[in-house]
Write an enzyme that holds these catalytic residues in place. Structure first.
Site, PDB file in Angstrom:
ATOM      1  N   ARG A  15      33.248 -96.872  -1.850  1.00 17.18           N
ATOM      2  CA  ARG A  15      33.333 -95.877  -2.926  1.00 17.18           C
ATOM      3  C   ARG A  15      33.775 -94.509  -2.409  1.00 17.18           C
ATOM      4  O   ARG A  15      34.207 -93.661  -3.188  1.00 17.18           O
ATOM      5  CB  ARG A  15      31.988 -95.769  -3.655  1.00 17.18           C
ATOM      6  CG  ARG A  15      31.656 -96.996  -4.506  1.00 17.18           C
ATOM      7  CD  ARG A  15      30.223 -96.965  -4.989  1.00 17.18           C
ATOM      8  NE  ARG A  15      29.936 -95.767  -5.765  1.00 17.18           N
ATOM      9  CZ  ARG A  15      28.697 -95.394  -6.111  1.00 17.18           C
ATOM     10  NH1 ARG A  15      27.652 -96.104  -5.710  1.00 17.18           N
ATOM     11  NH2 ARG A  15      28.518 -94.301  -6.822  1.00 17.18           N
ATOM     12  N   ASP A  98      22.823 -93.592   4.812  1.00 18.96           N
ATOM     13  CA  ASP A  98      23.318 -92.838   3.657  1.00 18.96           C
ATOM     14  C   ASP A  98      22.189 -92.168   2.886  1.00 18.96           C
ATOM     15  O   ASP A  98      22.369 -91.732   1.758  1.00 18.96           O
ATOM     16  CB  ASP A  98      24.162 -93.723   2.734  1.00 18.96           C
ATOM     17  CG  ASP A  98      23.418 -94.943   2.231  1.00 18.96           C
ATOM     18  OD1 ASP A  98      22.194 -95.023   2.428  1.00 18.96           O
ATOM     19  OD2 ASP A  98      24.060 -95.831   1.624  1.00 18.96           O
ATOM     20  N   ASN A 363      48.957 -64.653  23.497  1.00 17.12           N
ATOM     21  CA  ASN A 363      48.251 -65.481  24.468  1.00 17.12           C
ATOM     22  C   ASN A 363      48.908 -66.832  24.725  1.00 17.12           C
ATOM     23  O   ASN A 363      48.492 -67.549  25.623  1.00 17.12           O
ATOM     24  CB  ASN A 363      46.806 -65.713  24.005  1.00 17.12           C
ATOM     25  CG  ASN A 363      46.743 -66.326  22.619  1.00 17.12           C
ATOM     26  OD1 ASN A 363      47.544 -66.021  21.754  1.00 17.12           O
ATOM     27  ND2 ASN A 363      45.764 -67.188  22.397  1.00 17.12           N
TER      28      ASN A 363
END
Length: 450
Positions: A15, A98, A363
């Site tokens: 999902r 989860d 730089n």
């Protein structure tokens, strides 16, 4: 007594519609799996992570904890059983990656309930505002009889408000036999971890539910739920920062990372984002619309508004970083100032130095990064370009608009710009010439369209 946490992270998370495993998605700058590991690390002696095949990303996140692989995804009980050889001799809790927002306090209550002398199995449960498709916790006289998955539940069972959060805790000696006894005769043909509850109850053991809030126990399975989880953890982090002594002027507009450290008396104005790895010293102020990541800010410093501090930056005590100033891998010394429209990358700036508006440290030469070193009490004029590698000594001054390519010794004045030439009367002559050209152009345009 020894306690082991088994974290189930083998789910693909379809999902999420992502090439990353579900548990690798981040909340407050930290993978979901790592959130759960951090909480479990406070309560449990050992952590084991169960992943699916070809989930090297999760294995890296789980390090240095033990990892086992569920080669076939046959259900949650089957996944937990893959770690049986690492259960140990004490208690075992099985959690889902989860469910990343579970706090150490809740996990501690779970373990304490299991060890109360009567409870054989303890589980986490919640009463969500919308129970939806959560499994329901069926109780009798305060004891849990079983958990029924939504797909297998009757209408009466679906009306039960107490929902399973998926976390179980039991003695290892009980847990493994129960897992092996689980069958897959259900609507999905899977081995459900929740069936362990009925097995425990049937064996004469007392099963108890430990309740916590939905905000803490919510599962995250989609992008929308990920956003809801982010909102929940941000609210938690903001409250913790304010309880620790920081002022968030508009808390709902400030976004923190899980590891953000704000010392007492730090003031954070609206719309500030803290990426991972930021520490801010006492009494500093972070002004509106600033972005900080991987940096250290000393005490009493002022940052922003509209400042960006990138990884590797260290801002000293009482230093100032102003609007539209970007620092990367830079050390800004105590009391130094870079107040306007500058880029300072791969640089060291001494205490008390001033960086004029529009200054740039060049730089990068296309292949390598080079450093700029500026001493203490130096003054860098506006629009100076410092071509690294270059050193500016203590107390040195560069004139505005200079391009500095060579080292400047201490207390020297460096000028690196073209000589100015003034031509009297040329301004009015130029304006007259432009006016004539404009008139001719307009006449031609009129002729073409007339």
């Amino acid at each position: 007594m020894h306690a082991t946490a088994i974290l189930l992270a083998a789910g693909l998370g379809t999902r999420m519609k992502s090439r990353h495993p579900k548990a690798a998605h981040k909340l407050a700058g930290r993978p979901m799996l790592r959130h759960l590991i951090e909480s479990c690390g406070v309560v449990f002696d050992q952590i084991v992570v169960v992943v699916g095949p070809d989930m090297q990303e999760l294995e890296a996140i789980a390090s240095p904890h033990a990892v086992v692989v569920q080669q076939e995804r046959l259900g949650t009980a089957h996944a937990a059983l893959q770690a049986a050889g690492l259960f140990g001799d004490g208690d075992v809790a099985v959690l889902y990656a989860d469910n990343p927002l579970i706090t150490p306090d809740t996990l501690r209550r779970l373990v304490e309930t299991r060890r109360d002398g009567a409870t054989r199995l303890a589980l986490l449960a919640m009463r969500p505002a919308d129970p939806g498709r959560y499994g329901r916790v069926v109780q009798q006289d305060g004891e849990v009889e079983r958990i029924v998955e939504w797909a297998d539940a009757s209408e009466a069972e679906r009306a039960i408000p107490l929902c399973n959060a998926g976390v179980l805790c039991a003695a290892a000696a009980d847990f493994e036999p129960w897992l092996r006894a689980v069958r897959n005769d259900n609507a999905r043909g899977e081995y459900y971890l929740t069936d362990v509850v009925a097995l425990a109850a049937a064996s004469g053991g007392i099963v108890r539910a430990v309740e916590a809030s939905e905000a803490e126990l919510r599962g995250i399975n989609s992008r929308a739920e990920l956003a809801e989880g982010e909102a929940a953890i941000q609210q938690r982090l903001r409250r913790a920062a304010m309880d620790a002594g920081a002022t968030l002027v508009a808390p709902e507009t400030v976004f923190l990372s899980a590891d953000t450290v704000l010392a007492p008396d730090v003031v954070v104005q609206p719309h500030v984002v803290f990426g991972p790895g930021v520490s801010v010293g006492a009494g500093s102020e972070i002004r509106a619309f600033s972005h900080l990541e991987g940096c250290i800010v000393g005490e009493g410093a002022q940052i922003g508004p509209y400042a960006r501090l990138r990884p590797g930056t260290h801002v000293g005590d009482a230093a100032h970083v102003g609007n539209f100033v970007e620092l990367k891998a830079a050390d800004l010394g105590a009391g130094a100032k870079a107040n306007h429209l500058s880029y300072i990358g791969d640089a060291s700036i001494g205490a008390g130095s001033n960086i004029g508006a529009g200054t740039i440290t060049c730089n990068y030469d296309g292949v390598f990064k080079h450093r700029t070193e500026i001493g203490a009490r130096a003054f860098i004029g506006s629009n100076s370009i410092l071509v690294a590698p270059v050193r500016i000594g203590d107390g040195a001054l560069t004139a505005a608009g200079s391009v500095i390519t060579n080292d400047v010794e201490a207390d020297a004045l460096a000028l690196g710009r073209a000589r100015q030439v003034n031509k009297p009367g040329q301004a009015s002559m130029l304006r007259e010439k432009l006016a004539r050209e404009t008139k001719v152009r307009d006449q031609k345009k009129h002729g073409e369209t007339g």
